[in-house]
Design a protein around this motif. Structure first.
Motif, PDB file in Angstrom:
ATOM      1  N   MET A   1       0.756  -1.089   0.023  1.00  0.00           N
ATOM      2  CA  MET A   1      -0.072  -0.018  -0.011  1.00  0.00           C
ATOM      3  C   MET A   1       0.988   1.203  -0.090  1.00  0.00           C
ATOM      4  O   MET A   1       2.010   1.302   0.460  1.00  0.00           O
ATOM      5  CB  MET A   1      -0.823  -0.005   1.383  1.00  0.00           C
ATOM      6  N   PHE A   2       0.367   2.217  -0.548  1.00  0.00           N
ATOM      7  CA  PHE A   2       1.077   3.495  -0.664  1.00  0.00           C
ATOM      8  C   PHE A   2       0.421   4.822   0.073  1.00  0.00           C
ATOM      9  O   PHE A   2      -0.928   4.706   0.243  1.00  0.00           O
ATOM     10  CB  PHE A   2       1.413   3.950  -2.181  1.00  0.00           C
ATOM     11  N   GLU A   3       0.951   5.788   0.174  1.00  0.00           N
ATOM     12  CA  GLU A   3       0.297   7.001   0.666  1.00  0.00           C
ATOM     13  C   GLU A   3       0.845   8.033  -0.458  1.00  0.00           C
ATOM     14  O   GLU A   3       1.851   7.954  -0.767  1.00  0.00           O
ATOM     15  CB  GLU A   3       0.935   7.308   1.994  1.00  0.00           C
ATOM     16  N   ARG A   4      -0.034   9.270  -0.488  1.00  0.00           N
ATOM     17  CA  ARG A   4       0.185  10.147  -1.433  1.00  0.00           C
ATOM     18  C   ARG A   4       0.753  11.139  -0.625  1.00  0.00           C
ATOM     19  O   ARG A   4       0.322  11.605   0.489  1.00  0.00           O
ATOM     20  CB  ARG A   4      -1.058  10.576  -2.008  1.00  0.00           C
ATOM     21  N   CYS A   5       2.014  11.573  -0.851  1.00  0.00           N
ATOM     22  CA  CYS A   5       2.843  12.763  -0.436  1.00  0.00           C
ATOM     23  C   CYS A   5       3.047  13.821  -1.478  1.00  0.00           C
ATOM     24  O   CYS A   5       3.422  13.726  -2.374  1.00  0.00           O
ATOM     25  CB  CYS A   5       3.932  12.203   0.376  1.00  0.00           C
ATOM     26  N   GLN A  23       3.928   8.880  -4.726  1.00  0.00           N
ATOM     27  CA  GLN A  23       3.532   7.702  -4.202  1.00  0.00           C
ATOM     28  C   GLN A  23       4.678   7.192  -3.201  1.00  0.00           C
ATOM     29  O   GLN A  23       5.769   6.738  -3.600  1.00  0.00           O
ATOM     30  CB  GLN A  23       3.137   6.569  -5.171  1.00  0.00           C
ATOM     31  N   VAL A  24       4.338   7.116  -1.757  1.00  0.00           N
ATOM     32  CA  VAL A  24       5.432   6.605  -1.128  1.00  0.00           C
ATOM     33  C   VAL A  24       4.648   5.068  -0.003  1.00  0.00           C
ATOM     34  O   VAL A  24       3.799   5.561   0.329  1.00  0.00           O
ATOM     35  CB  VAL A  24       5.618   7.552   0.240  1.00  0.00           C
ATOM     36  N   PRO A  25       5.578   4.127  -0.065  1.00  0.00           N
ATOM     37  CA  PRO A  25       5.213   2.948   0.539  1.00  0.00           C
ATOM     38  C   PRO A  25       4.909   3.296   2.028  1.00  0.00           C
ATOM     39  O   PRO A  25       5.552   3.954   2.667  1.00  0.00           O
ATOM     40  CB  PRO A  25       6.381   1.944   0.396  1.00  0.00           C
ATOM     41  N   ARG A  26       3.690   2.895   2.461  1.00  0.00           N
ATOM     42  CA  ARG A  26       3.369   3.138   3.894  1.00  0.00           C
ATOM     43  C   ARG A  26       4.443   2.868   5.094  1.00  0.00           C
ATOM     44  O   ARG A  26       4.488   3.566   6.051  1.00  0.00           O
ATOM     45  CB  ARG A  26       1.999   2.443   4.214  1.00  0.00           C
ATOM     46  N   LYS A  27       5.353   1.645   4.585  1.00  0.00           N
ATOM     47  CA  LYS A  27       6.131   1.125   5.851  1.00  0.00           C
ATOM     48  C   LYS A  27       7.433   2.154   5.710  1.00  0.00           C
ATOM     49  O   LYS A  27       8.175   1.818   6.500  1.00  0.00           O
ATOM     50  CB  LYS A  27       6.382  -0.136   5.618  1.00  0.00           C
ATOM     51  N   ARG A  28       7.521   2.967   4.622  1.00  0.00           N
ATOM     52  CA  ARG A  28       9.076   3.900   4.576  1.00  0.00           C
ATOM     53  C   ARG A  28       8.898   4.905   5.515  1.00  0.00           C
ATOM     54  O   ARG A  28       7.838   5.723   5.542  1.00  0.00           O
ATOM     55  CB  ARG A  28       9.032   4.327   3.099  1.00  0.00           C
TER      56      ARG A  28
END
Length: 62
Positions: A1-5, A23-28
């Motif tokens: 899953m990704f988050e928009r930043c 798009q940044v991986p949620r775990k990053r």
């Protein structure tokens, strides 16, 4: 899953920055360049784009 930043890229050589939605991986874990500052100094930088860019530019040159 990704988050928009919002992703910002800064070139201290030409003093130009660009921004885009990324798009940044949620775990990053993202690095906060202002984390070491006190709350007063951080707020002052956050209120002025010019001060913020100057601060980041000086940090990149160290």
């Amino acid at each position: 899953m990704f988050e928009r930043c919002i992703g910002l890229a800064w070139c201290s050589g030409c003093r130009i920055f660009t921004g885009s939605m990324v798009q940044v991986p949620r775990k990053r874990e993202l690095v906060d360049a202002l984390a070491s500052l006190g709350s007063d100094q951080r707020e002052r930088l956050e209120r002025s784009e010019a001060r913020l860019i100057d601060f980041l530019d000086r940090r990149a040159q160290d």
